[in-house]
Every structure is written in structure tokens, then in C-alpha cells.
Design a protein around this motif. Structure first.
Motif, PDB file in Angstrom:
ATOM      1  N   ARG A  20      36.841  45.890  31.207  1.00 32.54           N
ATOM      2  CA  ARG A  20      35.977  44.711  31.049  1.00 32.54           C
ATOM      3  C   ARG A  20      34.625  45.111  30.480  1.00 32.54           C
ATOM      4  N   GLU A  21      34.099  46.200  31.005  1.00 33.42           N
ATOM      5  CA  GLU A  21      32.822  46.703  30.503  1.00 33.42           C
ATOM      6  C   GLU A  21      32.971  47.165  29.056  1.00 33.42           C
ATOM      7  N   LEU A  22      34.075  47.829  28.741  1.00 34.77           N
ATOM      8  CA  LEU A  22      34.326  48.251  27.365  1.00 34.77           C
ATOM      9  C   LEU A  22      34.316  47.047  26.429  1.00 34.77           C
ATOM     10  N   ALA A  23      35.015  45.988  26.828  1.00 36.93           N
ATOM     11  CA  ALA A  23      35.069  44.795  25.992  1.00 36.93           C
ATOM     12  C   ALA A  23      33.676  44.197  25.799  1.00 36.93           C
ATOM     13  N   GLU A  24      32.925  44.134  26.863  1.00 31.96           N
ATOM     14  CA  GLU A  24      31.580  43.568  26.800  1.00 31.96           C
ATOM     15  C   GLU A  24      30.682  44.381  25.875  1.00 31.96           C
ATOM     16  N   ARG A  25      30.728  45.689  26.014  1.00 32.26           N
ATOM     17  CA  ARG A  25      29.899  46.550  25.163  1.00 32.26           C
ATOM     18  C   ARG A  25      30.398  46.551  23.720  1.00 32.26           C
ATOM     19  N   GLY A  26      31.702  46.407  23.553  1.00 31.64           N
ATOM     20  CA  GLY A  26      32.220  46.296  22.198  1.00 31.64           C
ATOM     21  C   GLY A  26      31.681  45.055  21.501  1.00 31.64           C
ATOM     22  N   MET A  27      31.600  43.943  22.238  1.00 31.98           N
ATOM     23  CA  MET A  27      31.041  42.725  21.669  1.00 31.98           C
ATOM     24  C   MET A  27      29.549  42.866  21.407  1.00 31.98           C
ATOM     25  N   HIS A  28      28.863  43.671  22.226  1.00 28.31           N
ATOM     26  CA  HIS A  28      27.446  43.920  21.958  1.00 28.31           C
ATOM     27  C   HIS A  28      27.263  44.578  20.586  1.00 28.31           C
ATOM     28  N   ARG A  29      28.215  45.414  20.195  1.00 31.94           N
ATOM     29  CA  ARG A  29      28.139  46.069  18.896  1.00 31.94           C
ATOM     30  C   ARG A  29      28.229  45.061  17.743  1.00 31.94           C
ATOM     31  N   MET A  30      28.702  43.873  18.057  1.00 32.09           N
ATOM     32  CA  MET A  30      28.920  42.873  17.009  1.00 32.09           C
ATOM     33  C   MET A  30      27.906  41.739  17.055  1.00 32.09           C
ATOM     34  N   GLU A  31      26.833  41.921  17.799  1.00 28.79           N
ATOM     35  CA  GLU A  31      25.835  40.850  17.929  1.00 28.79           C
ATOM     36  C   GLU A  31      25.228  40.465  16.580  1.00 28.79           C
ATOM     37  N   LYS A  32      25.009  41.454  15.704  1.00 25.08           N
ATOM     38  CA  LYS A  32      24.447  41.138  14.387  1.00 25.08           C
ATOM     39  C   LYS A  32      25.449  40.407  13.506  1.00 25.08           C
ATOM     40  N   ILE A  33      26.725  40.683  13.749  1.00 31.04           N
ATOM     41  CA  ILE A  33      27.777  40.052  12.946  1.00 31.04           C
ATOM     42  C   ILE A  33      27.991  38.608  13.389  1.00 31.04           C
ATOM     43  N   PHE A  34      27.897  38.380  14.709  1.00 35.23           N
ATOM     44  CA  PHE A  34      28.114  37.049  15.271  1.00 35.23           C
ATOM     45  C   PHE A  34      26.896  36.631  16.103  1.00 35.23           C
ATOM     46  N   PRO A  35      25.772  36.357  15.452  1.00 37.70           N
ATOM     47  CA  PRO A  35      24.560  36.015  16.221  1.00 37.70           C
ATOM     48  C   PRO A  35      24.696  34.725  17.011  1.00 37.70           C
ATOM     49  N   GLN A  36      25.684  33.909  16.658  1.00 39.05           N
ATOM     50  CA  GLN A  36      25.856  32.626  17.334  1.00 39.05           C
ATOM     51  C   GLN A  36      26.664  32.740  18.619  1.00 39.05           C
ATOM     52  N   MET A  37      27.275  33.885  18.873  1.00 36.71           N
ATOM     53  CA  MET A  37      28.186  33.970  20.010  1.00 36.71           C
ATOM     54  C   MET A  37      27.427  33.874  21.336  1.00 36.71           C
ATOM     55  N   ALA A  38      28.124  33.352  22.333  1.00 34.12           N
ATOM     56  CA  ALA A  38      27.525  33.142  23.651  1.00 34.12           C
ATOM     57  C   ALA A  38      27.261  34.476  24.344  1.00 34.12           C
ATOM     58  N   ARG A  39      26.536  34.399  25.442  1.00 35.10           N
ATOM     59  CA  ARG A  39      26.151  35.596  26.181  1.00 35.10           C
ATOM     60  C   ARG A  39      27.319  36.150  27.007  1.00 35.10           C
ATOM     61  N   ASP A  40      27.068  37.294  27.643  1.00 38.03           N
ATOM     62  CA  ASP A  40      28.067  37.917  28.521  1.00 38.03           C
ATOM     63  C   ASP A  40      28.501  36.926  29.606  1.00 38.03           C
ATOM     64  N   TRP A  41      29.785  36.948  29.942  1.00 35.01           N
ATOM     65  CA  TRP A  41      30.285  35.958  30.896  1.00 35.01           C
ATOM     66  C   TRP A  41      31.390  36.476  31.815  1.00 35.01           C
ATOM     67  N   THR A  42      32.037  37.584  31.461  1.00 41.23           N
ATOM     68  CA  THR A  42      33.257  37.968  32.175  1.00 41.23           C
ATOM     69  C   THR A  42      33.018  38.548  33.564  1.00 41.23           C
ATOM     70  N   ALA A  43      31.811  39.018  33.869  1.00 41.45           N
ATOM     71  CA  ALA A  43      31.563  39.672  35.159  1.00 41.45           C
ATOM     72  C   ALA A  43      31.787  38.728  36.335  1.00 41.45           C
ATOM     73  N   HIS A  44      31.636  37.438  36.102  1.00 45.01           N
ATOM     74  CA  HIS A  44      31.757  36.474  37.206  1.00 45.01           C
ATOM     75  C   HIS A  44      32.832  35.428  36.948  1.00 45.01           C
ATOM     76  N   ALA A  45      33.796  35.779  36.103  1.00 42.43           N
ATOM     77  CA  ALA A  45      34.860  34.831  35.747  1.00 42.43           C
ATOM     78  C   ALA A  45      36.201  35.342  36.260  1.00 42.43           C
ATOM     79  N   PRO A  46      36.811  34.646  37.222  1.00 39.99           N
ATOM     80  CA  PRO A  46      38.114  35.085  37.730  1.00 39.99           C
ATOM     81  C   PRO A  46      39.167  35.088  36.636  1.00 39.99           C
ATOM     82  N   LEU A  47      40.077  36.026  36.729  1.00 42.30           N
ATOM     83  CA  LEU A  47      41.240  36.007  35.852  1.00 42.30           C
ATOM     84  C   LEU A  47      42.215  34.939  36.342  1.00 42.30           C
ATOM     85  N   PRO A  48      43.125  34.475  35.494  1.00 46.20           N
ATOM     86  CA  PRO A  48      44.064  33.426  35.904  1.00 46.20           C
ATOM     87  C   PRO A  48      44.779  33.765  37.211  1.00 46.20           C
TER      88      PRO A  48
END
Length: 503
Positions: free
Chosen positions: A364-392
Motif C-alpha cells: 500500500r505504501e509502495l503504491a502511494e509513493r509510486g503515485m507521488h512520483r506522478m504528481e507532476k504528470i497528474f496534478p489534478q489527482m486527489a490526495r492520499d486516501w488508502t490508509a483509512h479505506a477498508p478493502l472490500p
């Protein structure tokens, strides 16, 4: 090929890293496609030791940051997926011939305190001559330690990430390898081909993620056309499954003569999962299998400590996976870093994020940090959210599985305890999606043996991309371990006839 859809992110690889990134990105509002050449989690991500843990032995290699981050993630994942992740106590018999007791105590002290432990009990010292956890251990070992980590159903962790990604708008394509990916006018032109239907599709993507695991270099060179392959070290890890040979719910961690540690974990009620080996691997990842020397190595590690001696005949089955580790030049496979490494190539304005290494625990942390690497590419994307989101299925009040289990007992008094536990542990709150309006076992449809009923199969085909009998009884579940050969064959025949397109 017809119309060419344009998406923000195209992810190659349906293991834990790819599924985690697809989920994270979809939850940020990006349009996402994930393609996997086989089934979800068919490779390394279903062949782990099935633990969410900090990596106690990594302390010896001074990987303090990696251990701390993993321990923090352990708490996050317990909260977000209490149905497939639960606490487990590990007993470590001390052998004076190996690591000294003071070093073990120091390591466990650090393990208890590095990650801000909140939910799990801390370490305690055991007298193996008196404490019940020592009953199965040879009399020569008198001292032990007990500490906490967590169990995880690894394949289900992958699938639940993919399910959540799809429910947030991602397109998930299984049995669909990426045939080619080429930069074209500042974007990626990606071609896929479904191996079951032969359908070829084309996508235009603003960015590409290479989360192919052991195949990361193959995707980088053959698929994406790079002339600069990165250094990846493939390490083979094998496990064996035997009948459980001790009483109690605790697991064991033993030190072997070569200074490696071996996990001996309770598995599927009446079995034990033993592993892992660490061997440099140079073959095709598709061909990996446990060899006889590895099987004997694991048996010998157990027999060094336990009164009941295992033989080759006790091994019911084995499995082996290939871990794609970033090669940092160290000679010992056990010492190669388990940390993940990102490589972002922005040549031609079409970004390619390659992922090397990683652990189940820190996906989960890997995914989050991977998306941080793309902040310049997708400046419109929402903030971090997975730390407090239950899986199905993990959306339980207070992340309290025991309370949920008691609710199931009230809701389904007609259901055998073992079946309730099976549904609860695999599907959590979504057990109700399987049971539906059923009020008797007959209402669950055809019974194939063990705890496998038609209602569960229908759910897996409808909601979790199960396309073959093996998808159902091995990766989505572990029914295969509880069905006879004849029952497995009968189920496969029924499945292939009932779902001919899937077959």
C-alpha cells in the motif's frame, strides 16, 4: 481493433504491486487499465509465506527503515482488512549454537518498538520446559521467545485490491498480456491480446506502470523497447505443506544451521505451512518449482527442533515463487534488499514507472509513493486516501472480526461453524453477497465437497474474475487442500461445462 480509448494510467502486472497501484490511482480519480498475462496473483504474490510482518531478520542487515515502515503498515493493514489479516503469535526456540540470546532479545526489543505497535501484544520470554508452547519442542531447547506478527491471505489481498480498483472505475483485464507498448506523440500506445479469446485491444495512456514482478525486465526491454535493462536479481523461495504436528494456534520461527530462519505456521485448520528457502534463480519464472533439496532442507530445519520428526512422505504439496529483488551487488541472496526501488523514465514526455522489489506488507505504501512520483504528470489527482479505506469485505465496526463473526452466527444459525468461518475469513461483510436469500445449505446450490458450494463459485466468477477451476479452488480459495482428487476432477468437469467461455 476498433476505437482506441484514452486513459490516464496503464498498469502492467496483476500482482500485489500492480493491483495496489491500480486501486490507489482509481481512487484518486484517474482512469486506469490493469492488464495481467495470467490470473491475478498467479505469480509471486500467491506464493509468499503469507505474512504481514516487519521482517525480523532484516534487522541483522541494518534495514531499520524498511522494518519500521513495514511494522507501521502492519497496523494499517490489520485495520483495513481484518477478515484476511489477523494477529499470530510466533514462538522462537533459542539455540545457543546460533544467534546469542542477547542478540535475539535486542532484535525483538527493536521489533516491539520501531513501528509504534498499538494492537499487538509484545514479546515475552518462554520456559519451553513448562510453557505449553514448548510441548512440541525437543527437550534440548529450554528457552524461547514469543512475539507478534500477522497472517495474510496473500492471493485474496491481491484480488480485493483489484476488486476495489474496478469498483472505483478501473478496467481489469486478466489473461491479457501486454503485447507492445511504444511512445507515440507524448503518450503510450499499448496493445494487449487476450489469450483465451484472442481479442486484441489498443489503448492510449498518458503514463505506463511496469509492475510485472519477475518479468519486469522482460516488459522493460521486449514490450517497451528499452535498450537499458535494469539489474534485477531473481531469488527463489519455496514452501512445503504438511499435516499440522503441534497443538495450539501459535506459529514457530526456528533458526537453521546456516543462520537462516524458517517459519512454521498453522495453515488451513489442520495443516502447516513451512518456508522459505532463499536461492538465486536464473530460469524462467513460469517454470519455478521446489526441488528435492529445498524440500529436504525445510524438513531438516523442522526436525532439528521438533520432537515429531517429518519425512518426505508427510509433504502433501509444495509451491515456489520468484522474488524480483533490486540487485544491489551483495552476494548473499538473503542479504539482498527487500526494499522496493522506483525507476521513473520520462523520455519523450511519456512517463514509464518501473517497480523493482517490494514486499506484501508494504504494497500500500509502495503504491502511494509510486503515485507521488506522478504528481507532476497528474496534478489534478486527489490526495492520499488508502490508509483509512477498508478493502472490500473489511468494513466491519471497529475492524473487529470477532464481533463480526458473532453477527454471522446470529444471521446464519443454520450454517455449520466451519463454513461460517470460511466465508467470514475470505469475504468478510461480503459473505452476504454469497449467501443471498439462502436459509439452508441446499440454498447454496450444488455441494462439491468440503466447504465448496455453488453459490461461492458463482460469486467468484461474477465478481472476482475466476475463469478456471484452478482460479476458484487454489487462488481465490484453498479448497484444493480439502478436496479429494476425485472431487477436484468432478468440480473441474462441472465448472468447464457450466462456464464454457471461461474454460
Amino acid at each position: 481493433m476498433t476505437d482506441t480509448p484514452e486513459v490516464d494510467l496503464f498498469v502492467i502486472g496483476g500482482g500485489i504491486n500492480g493491483a495496489g497501484i491500480a486501486r490507489d490511482a482509481a481512487g484518486r480519480g484517474l482512469s486506469v487499465v490493469l492488464c495481467e498475462k495470467d490470473d491475478l496473483a498467479e505469480g509471486t504474490s500467491s506464493r509468499s509465506g503469507k505474512l504481514v510482518h516487519g521482517g525480523l531478520r532484516y534487522l541483522e542487515y541494518y534495514e531499520f527503515r524498511l522494518v519500521r515502515e513495514a511494522l507501521i503498515e502492519r497496523e494499517v493493514l490489520m485495520r483495513n482488512a481484518p477478515h484476511i489479516i489477523w494477529p499470530m503469535r510466533f514462538v522462537l526456540p533459542h539455540s545457543p549454537q546460533d544467534r546469542p540470546a542477547w542478540l535475539v532479545r535486542l532484535g525483538l526489543f527493536l521489533y516491539d518498538h520501531l513501528g509504534g505497535r498499538k494492537k499487538l501484544p509484545g514479546t515475552r520470554t518462554l520456559d519451553l520446559r513448562r510453557d505449553p508452547e514448548g510441548a512440541a519442542i525437543k527437550d534440548a531447547y529450554t528457552k524461547g521467545f514469543e512475539y507478534s506478527d500477522c497472517w495474510v491471505d496473500d492471493a485474496r489481498l491481491v484480488v480485493l485490491n483489484a476488486v476495489d480498483a474496478a469498483e472505483r472505475g478501473a478496467v481489469v483485464l486478466t489473461r491479457t498480456p501486454c503485447v507492445s507498448a511504444r511512445r507515440d506523440n507524448g503518450a503510450w500506445r499499448v496493445v494487449t491480446r487476450n489469450t483465451m479469446t484472442g481479442e486484441t485491444r489498443e489503448f492510449i495512456a498518458k503514463a505506463l506502470v511496469n509492475a510485472a514482478g519477475p518479468w519486469v525486465t522482460d516488459v522493460l526491454t521486449r514490450v517497451a523497447g528499452s535498450n537499458s535493462p535494469r539489474n534485477v536479481r531473481l531469488v527463489k523461495g519455496s514452501h512445503i505443506i504438511v499435516p499440522k504436528f503441534w497443538k495450539g494456534e501459535n506459529a514457530y520461527l526456528v533458526q537453521n544451521h546456516d543462520n537462516r530462519v524458517i517459519f512454521i505456521n498453522p495453515y488451513e485448520r489442520d495443516k502447516a505451512l513451512i518456508g522459505t528457502t532463499d536461492i538465486a534463480y536464473e530460469g524462467r519464472a513460469e517454470d519455478v518449482a521446489a526441488d528435492e533439496s529445498e524440500v529436504q532442507y525445510l524438513i531438516d530445519a523442522v526436525n532439528r527442533y521438533f520432537k515429531e520428526q517429518l519425512t518426505r512422505d508427510d509433504v502433501e504439496t509444495s509451491f515456489s515463487g520468484v522474488r524480483p529483488l533490486f540487485d544491489d551487488g551483495k552476494g548473499n541472496p538473503s542479504a539482498v534488499t527487500r526494499d522496493y526501488v522506483f525507476d521513473l523514465d520520462e523520455t519523450g514526455g511519456a512517463p514509464l514507472l518501473n517497480i523493482f522489489g517490494g514486499k506484501i506488507t508494504t504494497f500500500r505504501e509502495l503504491a502511494e509513493r509510486g503515485m507521488h512520483r506522478m504528481e507532476k504528470i497528474f496534478p489534478q489527482m486527489a490526495r492520499d486516501w488508502t490508509a483509512h479505506a477498508p478493502l472490500p469485505g473489511g468494513d466491519m465496526d471497529g475492524a473487529d472480526y470477532e464481533a463480526f463473526r458473532n453477527t454471522m452466527k446470529v444471521d446464519y444459525p443454520w450454517m455449520p461453524r466451519r463454513l461460517r468461518q470460511h466465508y467470514g475469513r475470505l469475504y468478510g461483510t461480503r459473505s452476504a453477497w454469497i449467501v443471498g436469500e439462502a436459509t439452508t445449505l441446499a440454498g447454496l446450490g450444488r455441494h462439491f465437497g468440503g466447504d465448496l458450494y455453488e453459490a461461492e463459485v458463482t460469486y467468484l466468477v461474477t465478481h472476482e474474475w475466476a475463469l478456471t477451476a484452478e482460479d476458484v479452488i487454489w487462488r481465490r480459495t484453498k479448497h484444493r487442500l480439502h478436496l479429494s482428487a476425485d472431487q477436484q476432477a468432478a468440480f473441474t468437469t462441472w465448472f468447464d461445462a457450466t462456464y464454457p467461455k471461461a474454460a
